[in-house]
Design a protein around this motif. Structure first.
Motif, PDB file in Angstrom:
ATOM      1  N   GLY A   1       0.816  -1.206   0.000  1.00  0.00           N
ATOM      2  CA  GLY A   1       0.000   0.000   0.000  1.00  0.00           C
ATOM      3  C   GLY A   1       0.847   1.251   0.000  1.00  0.00           C
ATOM      4  N   LEU A   2       1.899   1.236   0.803  1.00  0.00           N
ATOM      5  CA  LEU A   2       2.790   2.397   0.889  1.00  0.00           C
ATOM      6  C   LEU A   2       3.471   2.645  -0.446  1.00  0.00           C
ATOM      7  CD1 LEU A   2       4.561   1.991   4.323  1.00  0.00           C
ATOM      8  CD2 LEU A   2       3.176   3.904   3.593  1.00  0.00           C
TER       9      LEU A   2
ATOM     10  N   VAL B   1       1.273   7.081   8.188  1.00  0.00           N
ATOM     11  CA  VAL B   1       2.409   7.988   8.099  1.00  0.00           C
ATOM     12  C   VAL B   1       1.871   9.409   8.189  1.00  0.00           C
ATOM     13  CG1 VAL B   1       4.443   8.604   6.780  1.00  0.00           C
ATOM     14  CG2 VAL B   1       3.406   6.375   6.471  1.00  0.00           C
ATOM     15  N   ILE B   2       2.394  10.158   9.146  1.00  0.00           N
ATOM     16  CA  ILE B   2       1.943  11.542   9.278  1.00  0.00           C
ATOM     17  C   ILE B   2       2.700  12.403   8.277  1.00  0.00           C
ATOM     18  CG2 ILE B   2       1.598  13.459  10.859  1.00  0.00           C
ATOM     19  CD1 ILE B   2       0.152  11.011  11.792  1.00  0.00           C
ATOM     20  N   VAL B   3       1.941  13.086   7.462  1.00  0.00           N
ATOM     21  CA  VAL B   3       2.518  13.819   6.349  1.00  0.00           C
ATOM     22  C   VAL B   3       2.036  15.260   6.437  1.00  0.00           C
ATOM     23  CG1 VAL B   3       1.921  14.102   3.920  1.00  0.00           C
ATOM     24  CG2 VAL B   3       2.892  11.954   4.707  1.00  0.00           C
ATOM     25  N   PRO B   4       2.916  16.230   6.190  1.00  0.00           N
ATOM     26  CA  PRO B   4       2.465  17.607   6.328  1.00  0.00           C
ATOM     27  C   PRO B   4       1.616  18.073   5.143  1.00  0.00           C
ATOM     28  CG  PRO B   4       4.706  17.570   5.561  1.00  0.00           C
ATOM     29  CD  PRO B   4       4.324  16.142   5.813  1.00  0.00           C
TER      30      PRO B   4
ATOM     31  N   GLU C   1       6.038  20.544   0.393  1.00  0.00           N
ATOM     32  CA  GLU C   1       5.034  19.612   0.886  1.00  0.00           C
ATOM     33  C   GLU C   1       5.256  18.229   0.277  1.00  0.00           C
ATOM     34  OE1 GLU C   1       0.939  20.861   0.388  1.00  0.00           O
ATOM     35  OE2 GLU C   1       0.363  18.773   0.177  1.00  0.00           O
ATOM     36  N   ILE C   2       5.429  18.208  -1.030  1.00  0.00           N
ATOM     37  CA  ILE C   2       5.536  16.918  -1.710  1.00  0.00           C
ATOM     38  C   ILE C   2       6.825  16.200  -1.338  1.00  0.00           C
ATOM     39  CG2 ILE C   2       5.784  15.880  -3.984  1.00  0.00           C
ATOM     40  CD1 ILE C   2       3.729  18.030  -4.881  1.00  0.00           C
ATOM     41  N   GLU C   3       7.907  16.962  -1.212  1.00  0.00           N
ATOM     42  CA  GLU C   3       9.169  16.293  -0.900  1.00  0.00           C
ATOM     43  C   GLU C   3       9.191  15.733   0.518  1.00  0.00           C
ATOM     44  OE1 GLU C   3      12.816  18.175  -2.019  1.00  0.00           O
ATOM     45  OE2 GLU C   3      12.183  18.228  -4.102  1.00  0.00           O
ATOM     46  N   THR C   4       8.571  16.471   1.437  1.00  0.00           N
ATOM     47  CA  THR C   4       8.492  15.917   2.797  1.00  0.00           C
ATOM     48  C   THR C   4       7.667  14.643   2.803  1.00  0.00           C
ATOM     49  OG1 THR C   4       8.324  18.216   3.421  1.00  0.00           O
ATOM     50  CG2 THR C   4       8.183  16.628   5.170  1.00  0.00           C
TER      51      THR C   4
ATOM     52  N   LYS D   1       9.801  11.903   1.581  1.00  0.00           N
ATOM     53  CA  LYS D   1      10.801  11.481   2.565  1.00  0.00           C
ATOM     54  C   LYS D   1      10.166  10.570   3.613  1.00  0.00           C
ATOM     55  CE  LYS D   1      13.925  15.414   2.507  1.00  0.00           C
ATOM     56  NZ  LYS D   1      14.287  16.641   3.236  1.00  0.00           N
ATOM     57  N   ARG D   2       9.046  11.028   4.143  1.00  0.00           N
ATOM     58  CA  ARG D   2       8.359  10.251   5.172  1.00  0.00           C
ATOM     59  C   ARG D   2       7.950   8.881   4.647  1.00  0.00           C
ATOM     60  NH1 ARG D   2       5.635  13.625   9.429  1.00  0.00           N
ATOM     61  NH2 ARG D   2       7.495  14.588  10.265  1.00  0.00           N
ATOM     62  N   LEU D   3       7.354   8.879   3.446  1.00  0.00           N
ATOM     63  CA  LEU D   3       6.896   7.610   2.874  1.00  0.00           C
ATOM     64  C   LEU D   3       8.073   6.666   2.669  1.00  0.00           C
ATOM     65  CD1 LEU D   3       4.204   8.487   0.180  1.00  0.00           C
ATOM     66  CD2 LEU D   3       3.903   7.186   2.252  1.00  0.00           C
ATOM     67  N   LEU D   4       9.174   7.205   2.173  1.00  0.00           N
ATOM     68  CA  LEU D   4      10.345   6.361   1.909  1.00  0.00           C
ATOM     69  C   LEU D   4      10.873   5.744   3.198  1.00  0.00           C
ATOM     70  CD1 LEU D   4      12.305   8.371  -0.783  1.00  0.00           C
ATOM     71  CD2 LEU D   4      11.274   6.141  -1.020  1.00  0.00           C
TER      72      LEU D   4
END
Lengths: 100, 209
Positions: free
Chosen positions: B36-37, B101-104, B148-151, B154-157
């Motif tokens: 899913g990730l 995953v908490i994403v901004p 926003e997208i790059e963070t 990063k988090r997802l990775l």
């Protein structure tokens, strides 16, 4: 929250025109690291903008922290640097080079 | 768990069976999470590539107009205009949840300003300054978007990496070891049963004689 910009005086001037107040001039390497550390401590900064040429001059350790940092998010512009570090991360996590 | 540490008893076998069931369930769930990730990641990836390209274009344009402004107005002219810009672009950080995953989510107040709002005098400066300001305002907008997208990326990775590690550890380390222990206990129990049977026969033969 605000945006912060660190770079040589020419680089930051344009951002001042766009209304960003937290612009720090850093012409020497020491100044650069000093300002970056200061911005990393600042809870009011949401995004840190750097020039990718400066990014290469930062000590390796600090650069690693910057690349991992989520708050503030660090963005290097000019050149391909941001793409490259992202590419490394993607390769490491997914196992395939998916960037471009 | 080394084989020699295992006590070949029935209760241990039952415990092991329970553990194996649990790890297999965990393994399945984590595998689904990982897939899913990765799916989410692919969604963000195309977006990130676009915004990166956009950002580079806008930066090139902004630098160009800046150079122009510097030649036309002189460095001091540009600087004085820059220092009189009063309005600060404000950004708001909210958070969103993608599969745990908490994403901004970055929201910005408008960065683009009209000519009058910029703070420097319209009469005192030439149009190159305006153009430069517009170019940089656009650049800042692009920066906010790609931040926003790059963070998120990063988090997802990071999450993908740790989930992958967990899945692999379960698949190649934990579950095989547990099944190995289970097989060992089964074998020993069978062996003990056969010994017992043989002993009984032996006793029976002796008492009959």
């Amino acid at each position: 929250m605000e945006i912060a910009v660190i770079g040589n005086s020419e680089f930051i001037l344009g951002f001042r025109l766009a209304g960003i107040q937290k612009t720090y001039a850093a012409d020497s390497d020491e100044k650069l690291s000093e300002h970056i550390n200061k911005v990393l401590q600042d809870v009011n900064v949401g995004i840190l903008v750097l020039n990718s040429k400066d990014m290469e001059r930062i000590p390796r350790r600090l650069r690693a922290t910057l690349e991992e940092s989520v708050r503030p998010t660090v963005i290097a512009i000019g050149g391909e640097e941001g793409g490259l570090s992202m590419r490394e991360r993607i390769k490491r996590s997914v196992g395939v080079d998916l960037w471009k | 768990m080394a084989l020699r540490d295992i006590k070949p008893t029935r209760s241990e076998l039952i415990n092991l069976k329970r553990k194996i069931r649990l790890s297999e369930r965990g393994y399945k769930i984590l595998k689904m999470k990982r897939d899913g990730l990765i799916l989410e990641f692919f969604k963000v990836l195309t977006e990130a590539k676009d915004t990166r390209g956009d950002l580079l274009d806008k930066y090139a344009k902004a630098v160009e107009t800046m150079a122009l402004a510097n030649t036309v107005e002189g460095a001091i002219g540009v600087k004085s205009a820059a220092f009189s810009v009063a309005e600060i672009p404000e950004i708001k950080l909210k958070s969103k949840n993608i599969m745990g995953v908490i994403v901004p989510e970055i929201e910005s107040s408008k960065v683009k300003k009209s000519l009058v709002d910029r703070g420097y005098g319209v009469l005192g400066t030439s149009t190159v300054i305006d153009e430069t300001a517009t170019a940089f305002e656009e650049l800042v907008e692009a920066i906010i978007e790609s931040a926003e997208i790059e963070t998120t990326m990063k988090r997802l990775l990071d999450e993908i990496e740790s989930t992958k590690r967990r899945v692999n550890a379960l698949e190649f380390k934990v579950i095989p070891e547990l099944t190995e222990a289970q097989d060992f206990i089964k074998m020993r129990l069978d062996e003990m049963e056969r010994e017992e049977l043989f002993r009984l026969k032996k006793i029976k033969a002796r008492s009959a004689a």
